[in-house]
Every structure is written in structure tokens, then in C-alpha cells.
Design a protein around this motif. Sequence first.
Motif, PDB file in Angstrom:
ATOM      1  N   VAL A 159       6.514  32.723   1.530  1.00  0.00           N
ATOM      2  CA  VAL A 159       7.408  34.260   2.399  1.00  0.00           C
ATOM      3  C   VAL A 159       7.738  33.899   3.792  1.00  0.00           C
ATOM      4  O   VAL A 159       8.784  33.726   4.561  1.00  0.00           O
ATOM      5  N   ILE A 194       1.288  33.690  -2.138  1.00  0.00           N
ATOM      6  CA  ILE A 194       2.806  33.911  -2.061  1.00  0.00           C
ATOM      7  C   ILE A 194       2.841  34.099  -0.781  1.00  0.00           C
ATOM      8  O   ILE A 194       4.444  33.639  -0.269  1.00  0.00           O
ATOM      9  N   ASN A 195       1.879  34.471  -0.208  1.00  0.00           N
ATOM     10  CA  ASN A 195       2.283  35.207   2.069  1.00  0.00           C
ATOM     11  C   ASN A 195       2.404  33.767   1.989  1.00  0.00           C
ATOM     12  O   ASN A 195       3.906  34.415   3.129  1.00  0.00           O
ATOM     13  N   THR A 201       8.804  34.525  -3.367  1.00  0.00           N
ATOM     14  CA  THR A 201       7.893  35.086  -3.881  1.00  0.00           C
ATOM     15  C   THR A 201       7.988  34.652  -5.751  1.00  0.00           C
ATOM     16  O   THR A 201       7.598  33.538  -6.134  1.00  0.00           O
TER      17      THR A 201
END
Length: 280
Positions: A152, A148-149, A135
Motif C-alpha cells: 500500500v 500488505i502495508n 491490498t
Amino acid sequence: MLIELAIGDAYGAGFEYANEVSVYNDLSRYVSHPRHRLIPGSYTDDTQMSIAIAEVIVSAAQWTPEVLAQSFVTCFKRDRREGYASGFYHFLLEIQDGSEFLAKIRPDSDKSGAAMRAGPIGIFSTPEKVIEAATIQAAITHNTPDGINAAVAAALMTHYFIYKLGPKRKLGQFIESYVLSGEWSKPWEGKVKSKGWMSVRAAITAVIRNDSMSELLQDCIAFTGDVDTVATIALAAGSCSQEIAQDIPEHLVTGLENGTYGRDYLIELDKQLMSLVGKI
């Protein structure tokens, strides 16, 4: 991990958004892209930014935006190369250091840049540490929910295999248990466009349905579209899986560029990175 992702990146670079994929996607050689000037066997920004991430990890430096941004700048300045998006390439040419990077960057992208470089982050010892580190690095350039997802999810892919957390058929479900937004276990079909989550979804699909690295690499390319990013993410994860035969053709290994930051450098940095399993 690093040598495999670099091979995926360099092989995929010849096919990125190209029309003639099926004819040449036989792993016989690195191919020239029909429009780009990249020398066959050269890696792109996917690998260079993964190196920047890996160098911060092995140096045990503080995991801060300032340190990470400086690593991005340092890696680019010492070894300028094609493959970056045009606007970002010129941005890196103009700035001098990590502080200027952070001051001038527009971190609002939802494309694949933060995901393509996230593979080495899987070395951290718990999913929570992986999520935090992924993140922080993603927000530097891709401070959007999708950006971001995707980062990750890509980092959790390598983590899942490094720490032997389950069979590869359950990879998507594992990611869904931590990244609630995104249908990570739903098979990807068709062309992969520029959004980060698309590359990660395609990479997960390819990893689950292939049992060897050679088949995995060809499958990543067969999606068409942003295939060098798909291959970078997938081969980083596949290289850590005990269910995937490590059979990348030797001529793709020896044919990978081997300048100052090429094959031999990647192999050594890889050793340093993987020596940290369970220690950070």
C-alpha cells in the motif's frame, strides 16, 4: 513509470546483496552480478510482475485475485526469466494457471514481492481506491500486515506524485496518514534486508533527499542489500515527481533489454497506463 522502474530494477540487479557496490555504482553501465547469471541490462521479477499489474489495469479487467493471479502466471510463462526467488520460480514453473496459483500458493510472506510490483496501482484516482487495489493484489502472495502495508505504501508513493498531492519532503507524512503501522517518514539508514517495509522506507528516504533521477538511482544502490527492489520502487515514484529532474543516462535507456517484452513494449504500456490518470 514502467521504463524507469525497469531501469532501476535492471541496474540494481547487478548490485543486489553484492559487496563491491561503491566501486561500480557510477551509472556508466549495467554491471554483471558477481554470483547471478543475469545478463546486464535485463530486468527481473520486480519489473515482470509490475507489467502483470499494469496489464490488468489497462485492460480494464475485473480487479480480482483470480484475474491478477492469471496475469502473474501469463507474464511468467510467456517470458521466463531469472530473478525470482528460487522457491517461487519453481512454483511458477509447475503451475498452469491462475486458479492453480491461488489454490497452491502460501500467501504468508512479509517480504518485498507485493511492494515491488505496486507502483502502477498509484494510477487509481483516489487514495482509497489505491489502498483497496494494493491490498487485494498484495494478499494473493503477502497476506500479512507488513506485506500488505508495504505494498500500500509503495502504491501511495506513485499516487502522491501522479496527482500532485504535495511536496516530496512530505511524502512520508502523507503515507503515514493512510498506513498507520510503520515509520514511513523516518529516514532509512544502512543495509536493506528482505522485508518489504525496509525497501519502501529506503525508497521514500531516497526520493525525498534527491532531486534528480540519476542521483536517486545511485543513492538507492548505495544502501546495499536488496537494492534492485529499492530502486524499482523509488524510480517508479521519482518518474512521476515534478521536483525530480528526469536525467537517467541515455545509455541506460538504450541498454535496457529490448526483446518482445523489453524497452519498446514497456514504453507503449507506459503510455497506455498514464493515459488513465484521473479516469479510473
